[in-house]
Design an enzyme around this catalytic site. Structure first.
Site, mmCIF file in Angstrom:
data_model
loop_
_atom_site.group_PDB
_atom_site.id
_atom_site.type_symbol
_atom_site.label_atom_id
_atom_site.label_comp_id
_atom_site.label_asym_id
_atom_site.label_seq_id
_atom_site.Cartn_x
_atom_site.Cartn_y
_atom_site.Cartn_z
ATOM 1 N N CYS A 123 0.811 -1.231 0.000
ATOM 2 C CA CYS A 123 0.000 0.000 0.000
ATOM 3 C C CYS A 123 0.840 1.274 0.000
ATOM 4 O O CYS A 123 0.319 2.362 -0.225
ATOM 5 C CB CYS A 123 -0.967 -0.005 1.170
ATOM 6 S SG CYS A 123 -2.030 -1.449 1.171
ATOM 7 N N HIS A 256 -3.136 7.161 2.317
ATOM 8 C CA HIS A 256 -3.565 5.872 1.776
ATOM 9 C C HIS A 256 -4.986 5.604 2.282
ATOM 10 O O HIS A 256 -5.269 5.777 3.464
ATOM 11 C CB HIS A 256 -2.601 4.775 2.223
ATOM 12 C CG HIS A 256 -3.115 3.400 1.960
ATOM 13 N ND1 HIS A 256 -3.623 3.025 0.744
ATOM 14 C CD2 HIS A 256 -3.215 2.310 2.773
ATOM 15 C CE1 HIS A 256 -4.014 1.766 0.815
ATOM 16 N NE2 HIS A 256 -3.783 1.311 2.037
ATOM 17 N N ASN A 286 -10.105 -0.161 -0.009
ATOM 18 C CA ASN A 286 -8.649 -0.074 -0.003
ATOM 19 C C ASN A 286 -8.128 -0.710 -1.296
ATOM 20 O O ASN A 286 -8.209 -1.917 -1.476
ATOM 21 C CB ASN A 286 -8.123 -0.816 1.234
ATOM 22 C CG ASN A 286 -6.616 -0.797 1.356
ATOM 23 O OD1 ASN A 286 -5.913 -0.432 0.410
ATOM 24 N ND2 ASN A 286 -6.123 -1.202 2.509
HETATM 25 O O1 UT7 Z 1 -3.721 -1.287 3.457
HETATM 26 C C1 UT7 Z 1 -2.885 -1.581 4.530
HETATM 27 C C2 UT7 Z 1 -3.369 -0.943 5.698
HETATM 28 N N1 UT7 Z 1 -4.432 -1.742 6.333
HETATM 29 C C3 UT7 Z 1 -5.102 -1.165 7.271
HETATM 30 O O2 UT7 Z 1 -4.889 -0.003 7.514
HETATM 31 C C4 UT7 Z 1 -6.079 -1.973 8.102
HETATM 32 C C5 UT7 Z 1 -6.001 -1.494 9.517
HETATM 33 N N2 UT7 Z 1 -6.952 -2.110 10.398
HETATM 34 C C6 UT7 Z 1 -8.260 -1.819 10.348
HETATM 35 O O3 UT7 Z 1 -8.691 -1.062 9.499
HETATM 36 C C7 UT7 Z 1 -9.147 -2.405 11.389
HETATM 37 O O4 UT7 Z 1 -8.374 -3.056 12.377
HETATM 38 C C8 UT7 Z 1 -10.189 -3.410 10.821
HETATM 39 C C9 UT7 Z 1 -11.211 -2.635 10.002
HETATM 40 C C10 UT7 Z 1 -9.499 -4.438 9.984
HETATM 41 C C11 UT7 Z 1 -10.933 -4.086 11.983
HETATM 42 O O5 UT7 Z 1 -11.544 -3.121 12.806
HETATM 43 P P1 UT7 Z 1 -11.447 -3.258 14.395
HETATM 44 O O6 UT7 Z 1 -12.206 -2.146 14.958
HETATM 45 O O7 UT7 Z 1 -9.987 -3.372 14.737
HETATM 46 O O8 UT7 Z 1 -12.242 -4.592 14.670
HETATM 47 P P2 UT7 Z 1 -11.739 -5.921 15.396
HETATM 48 O O9 UT7 Z 1 -10.733 -6.615 14.568
HETATM 49 O O10 UT7 Z 1 -11.379 -5.563 16.796
HETATM 50 O O11 UT7 Z 1 -13.056 -6.770 15.414
HETATM 51 C C12 UT7 Z 1 -14.171 -6.393 16.246
HETATM 52 C C13 UT7 Z 1 -15.257 -7.426 16.095
HETATM 53 C C14 UT7 Z 1 -14.766 -8.868 16.244
HETATM 54 O O12 UT7 Z 1 -15.767 -9.584 16.943
HETATM 55 P P3 UT7 Z 1 -15.592 -9.920 18.499
HETATM 56 O O13 UT7 Z 1 -14.308 -10.693 18.594
HETATM 57 O O14 UT7 Z 1 -15.537 -8.593 19.173
HETATM 58 O O15 UT7 Z 1 -16.813 -10.718 18.785
HETATM 59 C C15 UT7 Z 1 -14.691 -9.370 14.827
HETATM 60 O O16 UT7 Z 1 -14.876 -10.758 14.744
HETATM 61 O O17 UT7 Z 1 -15.829 -7.350 14.772
HETATM 62 C C16 UT7 Z 1 -15.852 -8.644 14.189
HETATM 63 N N3 UT7 Z 1 -15.708 -8.511 12.731
HETATM 64 C C17 UT7 Z 1 -16.741 -8.359 11.903
HETATM 65 N N4 UT7 Z 1 -18.064 -8.307 12.094
HETATM 66 C C18 UT7 Z 1 -18.850 -8.133 11.025
HETATM 67 C C19 UT7 Z 1 -14.558 -8.491 12.024
HETATM 68 N N5 UT7 Z 1 -14.845 -8.322 10.717
HETATM 69 C C20 UT7 Z 1 -16.180 -8.236 10.611
HETATM 70 C C21 UT7 Z 1 -17.064 -8.070 9.530
HETATM 71 N N6 UT7 Z 1 -18.387 -8.018 9.777
HETATM 72 N N7 UT7 Z 1 -16.635 -7.920 8.254
#
Ligand code: UT7
Length: 329
Positions: A123, A256, A286
């Site tokens: 990225c 980005h 993204n």
């Molecule tokens: O291009 C390179 C750069 N990449 C990035 O910048 C990505 C950086 N990271 C992020 O953008 C975020 O960390 C994510 C968008 C990937 C995730 O967001 P988050 O607020 O960190 O969520 P999380 O991983 O803490 O997940 C929270 C909850 C989890 O459930 P539990 O364990 O709390 O029950 C996940 O299982 O959300 C759940 N979850 C979803 N639910 C519905 C994860 N993905 C999904 C989904 N739909 N697609």
């Protein structure tokens, strides 16, 4: 040109291309539901700011998207392809193992002779490619460069992993970078920290006629998020200092486009109102190396970013890699 006069590079045209197939969050949620995987428009919008993304058709490759973006950038710069003397493509989803996407674009543009190569920094790829092109122009080894970011990330997504497959899209963006007596690109800085290779990767490879290992994207989202927020502030301050400017001089920030929350956090740290941040993640998702040139072209064509504006581009991604380019348009 006078031998004593300084030589800089400047962007003289931008272009971009999105494949026509647009999927909303609901479209994707319906597709995942068929495999028993639950997600929702609400979750995706709230956690990422993404509302839709574009996916390329099965017979469309990164070089096809790159070609369309390049043609539009050439048209904007009022240049014929034959006058280009350098082609750099930033991509992590090339058409084939080799030759490079850049050589395929060169073939499709029907030009020969100039150097053409790919840059692989995920990225951060476009910022890497732009910085390399700027260096080559300033040292006199090129005068008119095509710098492209092009990706078909839909090819490497694991549609059984809801934590990653909802985040990415396909597309391409390009700029024409020309030698100029005045900048142009004011400062750039690139970084990598290979200790973090494992937090965002596609670990598979090709060997003996087979795919070895897993060829689908893996990401520890929270680890990437935390690292991104820190390095983006540091590298922004560093390029501003190099160019003897301050955050008050930034007319537009183009980060980005990965997650609206990372962009909001960066803007806040740089004391920039969100009105000065170009946001296309809502419509593009993204698109990795394509995200910054796509956002730049979108903002130029909408008349937001104008000639003379000071723009800060910031990339961050797998590697772990990051970097920034500060420029006057
Ligand atoms: O291009 C390179 C750069 N990449 C990035 O910048 C990505 C950086 N990271 C992020 O953008 C975020 O960390 C994510 C968008 C990937 C995730 O967001 P988050 O607020 O960190 O969520 P999380 O991983 O803490 O997940 C929270 C909850 C989890 O459930 P539990 O364990 O709390 O029950 C996940 O299982 O959300 C759940 N979850 C979803 N639910 C519905 C994860 N993905 C999904 C989904 N739909 N697609």
């Amino acid at each position: 040109m006078n031998h004593m006069s300084a030589r800089y590079s400047r962007i003289t045209g931008t272009g971009s291309f999105l494949p026509p197939n647009r999927l909303t969050n609901q479209d994707l949620a319906d597709r995942l539901a068929a495999d028993g995987i639950e997600t929702s428009d609400e979750w995706i919008v709230e956690r990422t700011g993404i509302r839709a993304r574009h996916f390329a058709a099965a017979d469309v490759a990164a070089s096809d998207l790159a070609l369309e973006a390049a043609k539009r950038a050439l048209e904007a710069a009022k240049l014929e392809a034959s006058s280009i003397d350098l082609i750099i493509v930033a991509t992590s989803t090339p058409d084939m193992v080799f030759p490079s996407v850049a050589c395929l674009v060169q073939q499709k543009l029907e030009v020969q002779g100039c150097p053409a190569f790919d840059v692989q920094a995920v990225c951060s790829g476009f910022v890497y490619a732009l910085s390399v092109a700027d260096s080559m122009i300033r040292t006199g080894s090129a005068s008119k460069a095509l710098v492209i970011g092009a990706e078909v990330f839909s090819r490497i997504l694991d549609f059984k992993d809801r934590t990653t497959c909802v985040l990415f899209g396909d597309g391409a963006g390009a700029v024409v970078l020309e030698a100029s007596g005045k900048p142009g690109i004011l400062a750039s800085e690139l970084h990598a920290d290979g200790r973090h290779v494992g937090i965002l990767c596609v670990p598979g490879s090709v060997s003996g006629g087979k795919v070895v290992g897993d060829p689908l994207l893996k990401m520890d989202g929270q680890a990437v998020f935390k690292l991104a927020v820190g390095v983006l502030e540091d590298v922004a301050r560093s390029v501003l200092a190099k160019a003897d400017r301050t955050d008050a001089d930034i007319d537009w920030l183009i980060p980005h486009q990965a997650n609206i929350r990372i962009m909001q956090s960066t803007a806040k740290k740089l004391k920039l109102p969100m009105g000065k941040v170009i946001v296309t993640v809502d419509e593009h998702g993204n698109t990795s190396a394509a995200s910054i040139p796509l956002a730049l072209d979108d903002a130029v064509r909408k008349g937001k970013i104008k000639q003379g504006d000071t723009v800060l581009l910031e990339g961050v991604g797998g590697g772990f890699t990051w970097g920034a380019v500060l420029l006057d348009l």
